[in-house]
Every structure is written in structure tokens, then in C-alpha cells.
Design a protein around this motif. Structure first.
Motif, PDB file in Angstrom:
ATOM      1  N   GLY A   1      35.562  -6.580  87.320  1.00  0.00           N
ATOM      2  CA  GLY A   1      35.360  -5.149  87.386  1.00  0.00           C
ATOM      3  C   GLY A   1      35.467  -4.606  88.791  1.00  0.00           C
TER       4      GLY A   1
ATOM      5  N   GLU B   1      34.838 -10.454  78.678  1.00  0.00           N
ATOM      6  CA  GLU B   1      36.024 -10.167  77.867  1.00  0.00           C
ATOM      7  C   GLU B   1      35.831  -8.936  76.984  1.00  0.00           C
TER       8      GLU B   1
ATOM      9  N   ARG C   1      36.633  -5.949  79.133  1.00  0.00           N
ATOM     10  CA  ARG C   1      38.078  -5.859  79.368  1.00  0.00           C
ATOM     11  C   ARG C   1      38.820  -5.442  78.098  1.00  0.00           C
ATOM     12  N   ARG C   2      38.277  -5.815  76.937  1.00  0.00           N
ATOM     13  CA  ARG C   2      38.890  -5.393  75.663  1.00  0.00           C
ATOM     14  C   ARG C   2      38.771  -3.876  75.494  1.00  0.00           C
TER      15      ARG C   2
ATOM     16  N   TYR D   1      30.567   2.746  79.529  1.00  0.00           N
ATOM     17  CA  TYR D   1      31.847   3.338  79.107  1.00  0.00           C
ATOM     18  C   TYR D   1      31.671   4.858  78.976  1.00  0.00           C
TER      19      TYR D   1
ATOM     20  N   SER E   1      32.646  -4.874  83.645  1.00  0.00           N
ATOM     21  CA  SER E   1      33.973  -5.490  83.588  1.00  0.00           C
ATOM     22  C   SER E   1      35.099  -4.476  83.476  1.00  0.00           C
ATOM     23  N   ALA E   2      34.813  -3.265  82.982  1.00  0.00           N
ATOM     24  CA  ALA E   2      35.831  -2.213  82.926  1.00  0.00           C
ATOM     25  C   ALA E   2      35.778  -1.285  84.131  1.00  0.00           C
TER      26      ALA E   2
ATOM     27  N   ASN F   1      37.918  -1.620  77.919  1.00  0.00           N
ATOM     28  CA  ASN F   1      38.660  -1.103  79.076  1.00  0.00           C
ATOM     29  C   ASN F   1      38.478   0.402  79.277  1.00  0.00           C
TER      30      ASN F   1
ATOM     31  N   SER G   1      29.760  -1.007  82.143  1.00  0.00           N
ATOM     32  CA  SER G   1      31.038  -0.785  81.440  1.00  0.00           C
ATOM     33  C   SER G   1      31.512  -2.065  80.751  1.00  0.00           C
TER      34      SER G   1
END
Length: 477
Positions: A370, A305, A308-309, A279, A338-339, A311, A301
């Protein structure tokens, strides 16, 4: 798409060329594929806008706050007092001169440069009861866990510098056995991380339990990261040598403007990734040596879940003039992405070891999801890798197949001026999905020698070779 993994170096040039022509006759072409200079101009803009921390010209010697550098006295309080005094005075340099300093976790404050002097070695205690719980992350999932060995939360203008050594004292008796592998000291019947991971991911993250209620630490078995700026701005990590890490080594998470310059990571424990921006935005990794038990550099990233939370994509990551020795990959994106990840620039690096598995690697699956887009790699010398020069695997699953409803997307991967002496099994290895193929992969002025197979391809659209030779064959489009 056509899988051409059967074409190894012993096959004739005519057979390889025929397969290539069949493959590319079906490929959708990307326009303006030669716009390489425009792509690299983005790197210049990223670097020009990264802000280095600045410090007042004043020093705070930890010896003046009661530190004893004899390798036996615990110096946690003395180092903390020096950091507090430095911060209260508007910032400057906290100096650890030559000697051996045993300490618990070190927590940085705004405007503090922690200077590990030449001849100084910081030995982080093996007493786990001295590690407080903090907001951190484990394999892409946030939680309350053992403090990282050096930690900063929501701080600005911080640095860790100097020619000294940071020694996490992890080994087959301390931290590493929790991975559950006998190679790292675990014995049948001993505790290991698997039950804690299941609790964190299945019982908490998947069910949306707030991070503040995800309590781990003592009684659980999740190892801390080594250096973690969490939510920080303007961070410099320069010149130090880092050895014997419990887990990931340098982990800038949710941080912006991070420079990692001239460090040496020499740590072969489990999950000992060298540097894992997560991130993170505007990260410049340069002049470093990575000799690791896992990926040398792994851009992340968040996992499933939790990613994605949060993000927040990792973006604007520049890697330059580094040396990668042992590791699962030289520069890697994944698997916790995932982000998403975008705008990665890698240049002027040397990668070489019989224990280096891949040079450039992208890994995810339909549970992670992702995206990875805009990856630019040039001027890389690869001596030897085991598996592949470039590997993109959208079916990644270290503990078996991991499937979900989040189709990953990978696009725009450029490799230019790459020289490989011994490429291992494959020149290019892509394992994607027909319904959502990897798109737009370009190799320009690439020479790969000594691979068992030219490539193995599935689920890819528009792979283009420009003046590229593999096993002595000029690959034509």
C-alpha cells in the motif's frame, strides 16, 4: 541513512546538531516545501463538497410500533417496523424516546434518520443467535459474518443522531473473550478467534474464495463491528455516545460523503478502534471524543490480497476539533492499507493521556504494502504520549515479522504548529526501507518537550525541520 536514536535528551546540543547536519547533507530535497496554504486549500474543497443527508420532516416513534422501553423486552421487530414505515413514507426520523431498549441488530434503510433520544439507551442483545449473517469485513478482509450492531448496505441518505447511548454490552463475558487474551476474560481452553482468522485469511482470502462463500458467524469467533455503513452515500453519525463495543466502533466501508460529528466513543475492549474509514472517500470527522482500547481513528483500505482485490484507496479524510484520550494512536493510517491512503487532513485536536501511545502513526509492512501520501497535520496540542509524536513504521508486525513482495510507499507528511508537553520516548520515529525510503517529512513550528531521544531514523529521505525545537534544542537542517 543514519540512525540517530542514540541521541537522547542527555546528549549535548553539539552532538545532536552534528548528527542532524550529517543526515541532511545526504538528503534529497523536495522543492516548494513551504507551499502549506495550497495544501490546506484542498481540505476546504473536500469539506465544501461533502453532502449531508436530508430528511422529510416527519417522525415515526418506535413506541407506536410496539416497542417497550423497560430494558427487558426485545424490540428488534418494533424498531425494524418503524424503519420500514419511515422508508415507505419517503423518509424521516425514527425516534427512540427516553428509556432502555433491548434489541438485536438494527438495519437502516434509505432516507432514515435513527434518532436515539436524550435519556434513551439501546442495549444490544447478548444472544448471538439473533445476529444474522451479512456481507461485512473483519480486519480488512470481507466475509459473511455476524451483522454489525447497526448496519446499512448500499443505502443512501441515512443518519444515526441524538443525545442517547448505544451500548454494545460487550465485556469480559460477552464478545471480548474471543480475542484470546486473558485480560478480556479468555480462559485457557475457551474458543478464540485465531483459528477463524487463519481460516478466513489463509484458506479463503489468499486463495481467492468468493466473499459469498466465506461463511462465518455461529461456530466461528469473529466479533462484529458496531456501526457499519457498507457501500453507502451521504451518511451522518452525530452526537450519540457509544460504549462497550465488540470490535471496531464506527466503520464506514466503501462509503462516500460520511460525516461523524460530536460523538463520544468510550470503549476499552480489544480492537476497539474509535472510527475506521475503509475504502472510504470524503469523510469528515469532527468535534468527537475518543477514549478507546485501540487506535482512536485508524484509516484503512483492506488487508493484503483482499485490499489489492478491492483496490479502492481511502482518500479525502478530514479530522478536526477532536479529543483523543486513551488509545494506541491518535490518528493512524494502517495497518490494513493495501489499497492505499491519500489526502488526510488533521487539525485543531487535543491528544493527551498516559495511555495514548502515539499522536500520528503510519503502520504497514511488505505483506500489506500500500501507500500513504499527502498527510497534513496542524494546530495539535499533545499533553502526553508514551512512544512518539510521529511514528512511521514500515516493518509493522503485531504477531511477529510479516514480509512479502509488496514494498509500501510513504511520502509527503507535513506537521505544523504542534505543541507537545511530554513526548515519551521519541520526537520522531521512522523505520523504513533503504531501497524504498519514506520521502518528504516536514515539521514546521513544532515544539516537543521531554522525550528520551530526539529521534530514531532509518529508511527516510528528506526530513526537514523548520523552526522546530525538541528538548529545548532548535533543530537545524
Amino acid at each position: 541513512m543514519i540512525d540517530i536514536s542514540m541521541f537522547g535528551r542527555k546528549r549535548t546540543g553539539l552532538m545532536v546538531l552534528t548528527a542532524v547536519l550529517l543526515f541532511f547533507s545526504c538528503a534529497e530535497k523536495k522543492t516548494a516545501v513551504d507551499d502549506w496554504a495550497v495544501n490546506w486549500a484542498k481540505r476546504d474543497s473536500i469539506v465544501a463538497n461533502i453532502q449531508l443527508p436530508k430528511f422529510k420532516n416527519q417522525e415515526f416513534n418506535v413506541m407506536d410500533y410496539g416497542a417497550v422501553a423497560d430494558g427487558s423486552v426485545l424490540n428488534t421487530e418494533a424498531i425494524a417496523e418503524a424503519i420500514k414505515a419511515c422508508n415507505a413514507a419517503g423518509g424521516g426520523k425514527v425516534v427512540l424516546p427516553a428509556g432502555k431498549y433491548v434489541t438485536g441488530p438494527i438495519h437502516l434503510l434509505d432516507n432514515v434518520n435513527l434518532e436515539i433520544g436524550e435519556g434513551a439507551e439501546v442495549l444490544f442483545t447478548t444472544d448471538k443467535s439473533l445476529f444474522p449473517l451479512v456481507h461485512t469485513s473483519y480486519e480488512g478482509t470481507e466475509l459473511m459474518n455476524f451483522s454489525p450492531l447497526i448496519y446499512a448496505k448500499d443505502k443512501k441518505n441515512i443518519a444515526i443522531t441524538g443525545k442517547g447511548v448505544l451500548n454494545g454490552q460487550a465485556n469480559n463475558e460477552n464478545w471480548w473473550p474471543w480475542c484470546g487474551n486473558t485480560k478480556y476474560g479468555w480462559v485457557e481452553g475457551d474458543p478464540k478467534q485465531h483459528s477463524s482468522l487463519k481460516k478466513l485469511k489463509e484458506d479463503m482470502s489468499e486463495k481467492g474464495v468468493p466473499v459469498a462463500d466465506r461463511i462465518f458467524g455461529m461456530g466461528e469467533f469473529l466479533r462484529p463491528t458496531f456501526i457499519e455503513p457498507f457501500g453507502c452515500e451521504n451518511v451522518l453519525i452525530k452526537d450519540v455516545t457509544i460504549i462497550n463495543a465488540p470490535f471496531w466502533v464506527v466503520h464506514p466501508i466503501k462509503s462516500n460523503n460520511v460525516v461523524v460529528d460530536g460523538i463520544t466513543v468510550d470503549s476499552h475492549g480489544p480492537n476497539n478502534d474509535g472510527c475506521d474509514p475503509e475504502y472510504a472517500k470524503n469523510v469528515w470527522i469532527k468535534n468527537c471524543v475518543f477514549n478507546t482500547g485501540d487506535d482512536c481513528i485508524a484509516i484503512k483500505s483492506g488487508r493484503n490480497e483482499d485490499g489489492r482485490r478491492v483496490n479502492i484507496p481511502s482518500e479525502n479524510i478530514v479530522v478536526e476539533d477532536c479529543k483523543m484520550i486513551d488509545g494506541h494512536g491518535g490518528v493512524v493510517m494502517g495497518s490494513e492499507i493495501s489499497a492505499g491512503v491519500r489526502n488526510v487532513f488533521v487539525q485543531n485536536c487535543q491528544m493527551d493521556s498516559p495511555n495514548l501511545d502515539r499522536a500520528i502513526r503510519i503502520k504497514t509492512n511488505t505483506k500489506r504494502g500500500g501507500f500513504v501520501e499527502n498527510v497534513y497535520v496542524r494546530n495539535i496540542n499533545v499533553g502526553q504520549v508514551k512512544e512518539a509524536v510521529l511514528k512511521i513504521n514500515l516493518h509493522y508486525g503485531i504477531y511477529g515479522v510479516q514480509k512479502g513482495g509488496f514494498m509500501p510507499k510513504v511520502s509527503n507528511v507535513y506537521l505544523e504548529n504542534i505543541a507537545v508537553d511530554n513526548g515519551g520516548k521519541y520526537g520522531v520515529l521512522v523505520n523504513g526501507y533503504e531501497e524504498s525510503p519514506v520521502k518528504n517529512v516536514f515539521l514546521k513550528n513544532v515544539t516537543i518537550k521531554k522525550v528520551d531521544s530526539i529521534y530514531s531514523l532509518s529508511g527516510i529521505q528528506n526530513l526537514e525541520f523548520i523552526n522546530t525545537t525538541i528538548n529545548g534544542e532548535l533543530i537545524q537542517n
